[in-house]
Design a protein around this motif. Structure first.
Motif, PDB file in Angstrom:
ATOM      1  N   GLY A 108     -46.242 -47.161 -94.427  1.00 44.08           N
ATOM      2  CA  GLY A 108     -47.003 -47.159 -93.182  1.00 44.08           C
ATOM      3  C   GLY A 108     -46.191 -46.894 -91.934  1.00 44.08           C
ATOM      4  N   ASN A 109     -44.889 -46.652 -92.059  1.00 48.22           N
ATOM      5  CA  ASN A 109     -44.021 -46.370 -90.923  1.00 48.22           C
ATOM      6  C   ASN A 109     -44.431 -45.045 -90.268  1.00 48.22           C
ATOM      7  N   MET A 110     -44.482 -45.016 -88.932  1.00 45.52           N
ATOM      8  CA  MET A 110     -44.793 -43.783 -88.223  1.00 45.52           C
ATOM      9  C   MET A 110     -43.554 -42.884 -88.233  1.00 45.52           C
ATOM     10  N   ILE A 111     -43.733 -41.648 -88.722  1.00 47.85           N
ATOM     11  CA  ILE A 111     -42.621 -40.711 -88.836  1.00 47.85           C
ATOM     12  C   ILE A 111     -43.028 -39.367 -88.278  1.00 47.85           C
ATOM     13  N   ASP A 112     -42.051 -38.555 -87.925  1.00 47.77           N
ATOM     14  CA  ASP A 112     -42.296 -37.204 -87.443  1.00 47.77           C
ATOM     15  C   ASP A 112     -42.917 -36.382 -88.558  1.00 47.77           C
ATOM     16  N   ALA A 113     -43.865 -35.506 -88.230  1.00 46.21           N
ATOM     17  CA  ALA A 113     -44.573 -34.716 -89.234  1.00 46.21           C
ATOM     18  C   ALA A 113     -43.656 -33.745 -89.973  1.00 46.21           C
ATOM     19  N   SER A 114     -42.509 -33.412 -89.401  1.00 49.52           N
ATOM     20  CA  SER A 114     -41.607 -32.473 -90.054  1.00 49.52           C
ATOM     21  C   SER A 114     -40.736 -33.137 -91.129  1.00 49.52           C
ATOM     22  N   PHE A 115     -40.746 -34.472 -91.216  1.00 53.17           N
ATOM     23  CA  PHE A 115     -39.923 -35.179 -92.207  1.00 53.17           C
ATOM     24  C   PHE A 115     -40.546 -35.047 -93.591  1.00 53.17           C
ATOM     25  N   ASP A 116     -39.703 -34.758 -94.590  1.00 53.31           N
ATOM     26  CA  ASP A 116     -40.163 -34.717 -95.973  1.00 53.31           C
ATOM     27  C   ASP A 116     -40.078 -36.098 -96.619  1.00 53.31           C
TER      28      ASP A 116
END
Length: 126
Positions: A108-116
């Motif tokens: 559920g951690n918010m991450i950048d959309a570009s992270f795989d």
């Protein structure tokens, strides 16, 4: 916040309660939401005199997406006369303001959309 001498106009957001068992329209998880009431008010010596522009929001606890609901539905939820929220009544608000962020499907951690991969748990993010 705007002050005119001893008077002013401000905006307040107040968390009313938690609402359970709603499927998130953004991430698809069944979860809990924070029910929030937001309004503008005019005050004199920090004493609120009148308010306007009441809006109601639900904030998803899983992916932190913000959904607005109608004023009528918000009043019924606040009064306790209605306790059920259908996902069709939710209207997605862009709370990221142009940033593309997603939540990890595992933690559920918010991450950048570009992270795989999620930097917190290391699982595949997509």
């Amino acid at each position: 916040m705007f002050f005119i001498g001893i008077m002013g106009v401000d905006t307040k957001a107040k968390e009313i309660k938690d609402i359970h068992n709603i499927t998130c329209k953004y991430c698809g998880r069944l979860g809990m939401y924070k029910f929030i009431k937001q309004y503008n008010y005019f005050h004199f010596f920090f004493i609120p005199l009148f308010r306007w522009g009441v809006k109601y929001f639900l904030v998803s606890r899983c992916c932190h997406s913000v959904f607005s609901i109608s004023k009528e539905k918000g009043k019924r939820l606040e009064d306790g006369t209605d306790g059920f929220v259908d996902s069709d009544e939710l209207h997605y608000e862009d709370n990221n303001r142009g940033q593309t962020r997603n939540s990890c499907p595992h933690c559920g951690n918010m991450i950048d959309a570009s992270f795989d991969y999620c930097p917190r748990c290391g699982n595949k993010a997509r």
